[in-house]
Write a protein that holds these residues in place. Structure first.
Motif, PDB file in Angstrom:
ATOM      1  N   LEU A  39       0.856  -1.140   0.542  1.00 41.52           N
ATOM      2  CA  LEU A  39      -0.457   0.118   0.051  1.00 41.52           C
ATOM      3  C   LEU A  39       0.978   1.049  -0.283  1.00 41.52           C
ATOM      4  O   LEU A  39       0.487   2.251  -0.777  1.00 41.52           O
ATOM      5  CB  LEU A  39      -0.743   0.299   0.952  1.00 41.52           C
ATOM      6  N   GLN A  40       1.422   1.698   0.584  1.00 39.01           N
ATOM      7  CA  GLN A  40       3.054   2.935   1.173  1.00 39.01           C
ATOM      8  C   GLN A  40       3.568   1.985  -0.442  1.00 39.01           C
ATOM      9  O   GLN A  40       3.849   3.533  -0.926  1.00 39.01           O
ATOM     10  CB  GLN A  40       4.121   2.756   2.189  1.00 39.01           C
ATOM     11  N   LEU A  41       3.990   1.322  -0.682  1.00 37.06           N
ATOM     12  CA  LEU A  41       4.605   0.926  -2.548  1.00 37.06           C
ATOM     13  C   LEU A  41       3.483   1.900  -3.518  1.00 37.06           C
ATOM     14  O   LEU A  41       3.887   2.651  -4.495  1.00 37.06           O
ATOM     15  CB  LEU A  41       5.149  -0.021  -2.891  1.00 37.06           C
ATOM     16  N   LEU A  42       2.258   2.156  -3.067  1.00 34.27           N
ATOM     17  CA  LEU A  42       1.493   1.819  -4.491  1.00 34.27           C
ATOM     18  C   LEU A  42       0.873   3.837  -4.129  1.00 34.27           C
ATOM     19  O   LEU A  42       0.675   4.668  -4.954  1.00 34.27           O
ATOM     20  CB  LEU A  42       0.139   1.039  -4.482  1.00 34.27           C
ATOM     21  N   ARG A  43       1.325   4.094  -2.729  1.00 30.64           N
ATOM     22  CA  ARG A  43       1.006   5.158  -2.869  1.00 30.64           C
ATOM     23  C   ARG A  43       2.102   6.611  -2.954  1.00 30.64           C
ATOM     24  O   ARG A  43       1.889   7.997  -3.104  1.00 30.64           O
ATOM     25  CB  ARG A  43       1.011   5.512  -1.575  1.00 30.64           C
ATOM     26  N   THR A  44       3.691   6.049  -3.169  1.00 35.15           N
ATOM     27  CA  THR A  44       4.249   7.273  -3.508  1.00 35.15           C
ATOM     28  C   THR A  44       3.842   7.327  -5.143  1.00 35.15           C
ATOM     29  O   THR A  44       4.560   6.310  -5.906  1.00 35.15           O
ATOM     30  CB  THR A  44       5.601   5.909  -2.907  1.00 35.15           C
ATOM     31  N   ARG A  45       4.250   8.718  -5.139  1.00 29.70           N
ATOM     32  CA  ARG A  45       4.126   9.257  -6.037  1.00 29.70           C
ATOM     33  C   ARG A  45       5.516   8.616  -7.668  1.00 29.70           C
ATOM     34  O   ARG A  45       5.731   8.689  -8.655  1.00 29.70           O
ATOM     35  CB  ARG A  45       4.559  10.186  -6.806  1.00 29.70           C
TER      36      ARG A  45
END
Length: 108
Positions: free
Chosen positions: A78-84
């Motif tokens: 989830l954090q990976l997907l949130r990182t632009r």
């Protein structure tokens, strides 16, 4: 058709060769150094693999890599997907793998 059990029995030959040879192979220097904390055996394994006496540089290199890995922060999906910065790379990999599964290439 009557000989197919012999074909399956041939798997035993490489397995037995591996079991006989395995005790004579040196362990991984990285495993000995990082997991077993046995510097002496790790240096001996490095000497065997590299064929040189002074392996202090290699030992230090493995230890420095280990220190860097311990300081690395793990992120969730989830954090990976949130990182632009990496969102498009992740999206590209997911789409590529999805297409790979659906194109039928695995069946070939």
């Amino acid at each position: 058709e009557s000989r197919w059990p012999y074909l399956f029995g041939m798997i035993i030959v490489p397995s037995l060769i591996q079991v006989v040879i395995l005790p004579f192979l040196p362990e991984s220097p990285r495993y000995l150094l990082l997991e077993k904390h046995d510097t002496r055996r790790a240096e001996k394994a490095f000497q065997t693999f590299l064929g040189k006496e002074d392996v202090s540089r290699e030992v230090e290199e493995v230890l420095s890599e280990s220190r860097v890995q311990r300081n690395t922060k793990l992120v969730s999906v989830l954090q990976l997907l949130r990182t632009r910065a990496v969102r498009w790379q992740v999206f590209t990999v997911v789409v590529t793998m999805g297409c790979y599964q659906l194109c039928g290439l695995n069946a070939v």
